[in-house]
Design a protein around this motif. Structure first.
Motif, PDB file in Angstrom:
ATOM      1  N   PHE A   1      -4.020   6.205   5.601  1.00 13.93           N
ATOM      2  CA  PHE A   1      -4.159   7.620   5.252  1.00 13.93           C
ATOM      3  C   PHE A   1      -4.502   8.455   6.480  1.00 13.93           C
ATOM      4  CE2 PHE A   1      -7.058  11.115   4.189  1.00 13.93           C
ATOM      5  CZ  PHE A   1      -6.192  11.913   3.464  1.00 13.93           C
ATOM      6  N   SER A   2      -5.466   7.985   7.263  1.00 16.88           N
ATOM      7  CA  SER A   2      -5.886   8.745   8.446  1.00 16.88           C
ATOM      8  C   SER A   2      -4.755   8.867   9.462  1.00 16.88           C
ATOM      9  CB  SER A   2      -7.105   8.081   9.101  1.00 16.88           C
ATOM     10  OG  SER A   2      -6.772   6.802   9.611  1.00 16.88           O
ATOM     11  N   ALA A   3      -3.830   7.900   9.441  1.00 16.43           N
ATOM     12  CA  ALA A   3      -2.687   7.945  10.351  1.00 16.43           C
ATOM     13  C   ALA A   3      -1.524   8.751   9.779  1.00 16.43           C
ATOM     14  CB  ALA A   3      -2.214   6.525  10.663  1.00 16.43           C
ATOM     15  N   GLY A   4      -1.698   9.285   8.565  1.00 11.61           N
ATOM     16  CA  GLY A   4      -0.663  10.102   7.946  1.00 11.61           C
ATOM     17  C   GLY A   4       0.534   9.319   7.458  1.00 11.61           C
ATOM     18  N   LEU A   5       0.313   8.055   7.083  1.00 16.34           N
ATOM     19  CA  LEU A   5       1.426   7.173   6.722  1.00 16.34           C
ATOM     20  C   LEU A   5       1.676   7.082   5.220  1.00 16.34           C
ATOM     21  CD1 LEU A   5       0.661   4.210   9.169  1.00 16.34           C
ATOM     22  CD2 LEU A   5       2.237   6.121   9.511  1.00 16.34           C
ATOM     23  N   LEU A   6       0.786   7.647   4.407  1.00 10.07           N
ATOM     24  CA  LEU A   6       0.914   7.505   2.960  1.00 10.07           C
ATOM     25  C   LEU A   6       1.447   8.793   2.334  1.00 10.07           C
ATOM     26  CD1 LEU A   6      -2.389   5.592   2.113  1.00 10.07           C
ATOM     27  CD2 LEU A   6      -0.113   4.665   2.621  1.00 10.07           C
ATOM     28  N   THR A   7       2.459   8.637   1.478  1.00 11.39           N
ATOM     29  CA  THR A   7       3.059   9.782   0.793  1.00 11.39           C
ATOM     30  C   THR A   7       3.106   9.526  -0.700  1.00 11.39           C
ATOM     31  OG1 THR A   7       5.300   8.857   1.036  1.00 11.39           O
ATOM     32  CG2 THR A   7       4.501  10.311   2.796  1.00 11.39           C
ATOM     33  N   ASP A   8       3.308  10.599  -1.467  1.00 10.33           N
ATOM     34  CA  ASP A   8       3.427  10.450  -2.912  1.00 10.33           C
ATOM     35  C   ASP A   8       4.884  10.194  -3.290  1.00 10.33           C
ATOM     36  OD1 ASP A   8       4.761  12.898  -2.775  1.00 10.33           O
ATOM     37  OD2 ASP A   8       3.056  14.041  -3.535  1.00 10.33           O
TER      38      ASP A   8
ATOM     39  N   THR B   1       0.831  -1.211   0.000  1.00 10.02           N
ATOM     40  CA  THR B   1       0.000   0.000   0.000  1.00 10.02           C
ATOM     41  C   THR B   1       0.861   1.256   0.000  1.00 10.02           C
ATOM     42  OG1 THR B   1      -1.795  -1.149   1.160  1.00 10.02           O
ATOM     43  CG2 THR B   1      -1.802   1.261   1.226  1.00 10.02           C
ATOM     44  N   VAL B   2       1.874   1.265   0.847  1.00  9.17           N
ATOM     45  CA  VAL B   2       2.785   2.410   0.905  1.00  9.17           C
ATOM     46  C   VAL B   2       3.494   2.598  -0.433  1.00  9.17           C
ATOM     47  CG1 VAL B   2       4.918   3.278   1.947  1.00  9.17           C
ATOM     48  CG2 VAL B   2       3.121   2.315   3.398  1.00  9.17           C
TER      49      VAL B   2
END
Length: 347
Positions: free
Chosen positions: A316-323, A103-104
């Motif tokens: 996403f809600s935990a702020g773990l995903l970046t572009d 996912t990341v």
């Protein structure tokens, strides 16, 4: 989640790493890279030393399922490079992955897609020493010490579970440099997140049993702990070969689900130097067959769009995903392209 960041690892021999580098140097990218006129060579990168998460792969290899499909499968041993990176950089055709890591990677624009779910149930739990009568629920973990591995998702995951159990989600963290059960029984930490199908069984065998709390019992979405992934580039260039590979894998894991004892013997036969604790291998194979390989409807290998989206929503809600530039995403990604069931045999 599987045996990479949240679980302990041992060091591989330098020779294994050298073999990986040599093998990946000649990784395939087209249909016409077979080692013989009748066989197409395909590479598959492991995520760690051979273990029961890989049973179906070795069963398919040992029983000739790949060979019968015209596939010359080359299993790449784990080295210093994560399989997700090897797949996304097109240095391995397939590889072992896991939902959090994929996912990341996919959210950041990397070329990787899950094609097969090995485990249908989350293969990690929150565990404490079985002697801890004072810990009866995750809410009792408030103020306690967690032995972790530094993965970004560990803290928000644990906080969510503890809060869902009516706790505050306040705990301390220390780096785990030994097995989970050793740390817990030595009072170096109060809780950890081991694999019940390996560390949990190993703890039982040496007389240090664990008490487990399943994440899904406390409102956390189920996770595909072990996946097999490929890249869109490879799949588009080699659709027929990909279907043959996935079909052989499904046959291997179906055999492992139906005949765990025999499957364990085949896994051990192919990896005698690594898998010396044969009782552990057999018990793990039996537990995976009983509770992990099959979905609720009895199917093997398939993936749910809801499960993929639910976990991405959490990350996403935990702020773990970046572009691709390392900037946090501003909206939850659509995970419909993160996985595919299209290469599974039609029922």
């Amino acid at each position: 989640m599987t045996r990479r960041s949240p679980l302990p690892r041992t060091t591989l021999l330098a020779a294994a790493t050298a073999l990986l580098l040599a093998a990946t140097a000649c990784s395939t990218g087209t249909e016409n890279t077979a080692s013989s006129p009748s066989d197409t060579t395909v590479t598959l990168a492991l995520d760690w030393t051979p273990n029961t998460n890989h049973t179906g792969i070795y069963v398919a290899q040992e029983l000739g399922y790949f060979k019968k499909a015209g596939i010359n499968l080359k299993i790449l041993p784990y080295g210093s490079t994560d399989p997700n990176t090897l797949i996304a950089s097109h240095k391995a055709d397939f590889g072992i992955s896991y939902q959090e890591g994929l996912t990341v990677a996919r959210a950041a624009g990397q070329d990787i897609t899950s094609v097969y779910a090995v485990t249908q149930k989350t293969n990690v739990t929150i565990a404490v020493s079985a002697k801890r009568d004072d810990i009866r629920s995750p809410k009792d973990l408030d103020g306690k010490t967690y032995a972790g591995f530094g993965a970004a998702y560990e803290k928000p995951l644990l906080q969510k579970v503890i809060r869902n159990a009516d706790g505050k989600g306040d705990f301390r963290s220390v780096a785990l440099n030994t097995s989970a059960y050793t740390a817990l029984y030595a009072n170096k930490a109060d809780f950890a997140m081991p694999m019940p199908t390996w560390e949990g069984l190993e703890a039982d065998l040496i007389g240090k049993p664990l008490k487990n709390f399943a994440l899904s019992d406390y409102g956390f979405p189920e996770i595909y702990s072990t996946l097999i992934a490929s890249s869109d580039t490879y799949l588009k260039k080699n659709p027929d070969t990909a279907k043959k590979v996935v079909a052989a894998l499904q046959k291997g894991y179906t055999y492992a689900a139906d005949h765990p004892d025999k499957a364990a013997d085949l896994l051990i036969k192919a990896n005698r130097s690594e898998l010396t604790n044969t009782e552990l291998v057999h018990r793990s194979a039996e537990l995976l067959a009983e509770k992990y390989y099959r979905a609720a409807d009895g199917t093997i290998g398939g993936q749910s769009a809801k499960r993929w989206q639910d976990f991405a929503d959490f990350e996403f809600s935990a702020g773990l995903l970046t572009d691709a530039d390392g900037k946090k995403l501003t909206k939850t990604p659509d995970t419909s392209q993160f996985f595919t069931n299209d290469y599974l045999p039609k029922r």
